[in-house]
Motif scaffolding. Structure first.
Motif: not given
Length: 332
Positions: A288-300, A327-332
């Motif tokens: 989850a952290l890896y995918y969010i950090a990559s910025g390539n995948y929507p949360l859904k 959402v909060t983590y994504q905005s950091l």
């Protein structure tokens, strides 16, 4: 056959087999096998490798379980298919032409009708002339590879309409679990039958790239452990991570792949001070952290990739892992 031998040895090691011992029994020099100039692996060496891998793991269905774990190891071949295919039908057509990269024992044919298409393995020689154990392990391997690689290419669990084998299987329930339908005995036939609706299904090339990234991640983790024998929890963590592009495997599936009962697997992990669910959650959290950090995948999409049908369920789990929402983590 060299790549097949290397894959078998690597999987046997994951099953807690000593590679040097396995190679010695098969008459293979493990160091020479790593070099491009090494002599070809002979049919007899491969036969001995199959026999001893099954014996040392105490797993008569070694080929079946090896195939179930082979998805990342087959990326080289899948990469060639991806480059020349847009749909499942095209991928299978090209895969048939690449079968020789895995074995010289048989070829693959794809037969299409109005309602179904069939992937059939045709032995180059009379199967009776090939040692039965090795031949059956090879057939199991190739057919399961077809199913699981298609899974990865379309990001869906594809269910065959029928599995036909010329031999009676030793464990119908386990074959049905891996093949997703009950195998039928049919003289002289080794085939998978699929509904025609899969034929024009588009391939997800991005998912192949995801497999590659996960494989790199696992390789780096393996390098960090050095020469120390990996614990069971480490082997399970790496397996789950490498295969997680299809979701995180259940306890029952993982236990079956390690040729253990779910209770035995839980007991062995308990001896290491960990539960299976904790390992699975650690994999999900890391991804989850890896995918969010990559910025390539929507949360859904990330939620679905990690096995959550609802974004709300993923959000609750993520907050439990990290203390904040996605959402909060994504905005950091």
């Amino acid at each position: 056959m060299k790549q097949l031998a290397l894959g078998m040895i690597a999987y046997a090691v994951q099953r807690d087999v000593d590679a040097a011992q396995l190679c010695k029994h098969a008459g293979i020099d493990p160091e020479a096998l790593k070099h491009k100039t090494c002599p070809p692996v002979t049919a007899q060496q491969l036969q001995d490798l199959w026999l001893n891998a099954g014996r040392l793991t105490n797993d008569p269905l070694f080929g079946l379980h090896f195939a179930e774990s082979l998805r990342p190891a087959a990326l080289g071949i899948v990469g060639e298919i991806i480059q020349s295919s847009a749909t499942v039908g095209e991928a299978l057509t090209h895969a048939a032409a690449l079968t020789h990269l895995i074995t010289d024992q048989c070829r693959m044919e794809v037969i299409r009708t109005h309602k179904t298409f069939t992937v059939q393995l045709i032995p180059h020689t009379d199967p009776g002339a090939t040692p039965p154990y090795a031949f059956r392990q090879l057939i199991d391997l190739l057919l399961v590879m077809v199913i699981h690689e298609l899974d990865g290419l379309v990001f869906e669990k594809i269910i065959p309409s029928a599995v036909r084998l010329a031999y009676a299987v030793p464990d119908v329930q386990e074959y049905e679990r891996v093949f997703r339908c009950k195998p039928l005995k049919r003289a002289g036939e080794y085939s998978l039958v699929f509904d025609s609706r899969y034929w024009d299904e588009p391939l997800l090339t991005a998912n192949h790239q995801l497999q590659g990234l996960l494989l790199q991640k696992v390789s780096s983790l393996a390098a960090q452990t050095g020469s120390q024998p990996a614990t069971l929890q480490t082997r399970i963590y790496n397996y789950l991570l490498a295969n997680s592009y299809l979701g995180v495997a259940s306890l029952n599936d993982m236990a079956a792949n390690f040729n253990l009962s779910p209770r035995s697997l839980q007991r062995k992990l308990r001896e290491e001070g960990v539960k299976y669910q904790e390992i699975a959650d650690a994999v999900r959290s890391s991804l989850a952290l890896y995918y969010i950090a990559s910025g390539n995948y929507p949360l859904k999409d990330i939620s679905y990739m990690l096995g959550y049908n609802e974004l709300s369920a993923f959000t609750r789990a993520f907050k439990r892992w990290t203390g904040s929402t996605p959402v909060t983590y994504q905005s950091l």
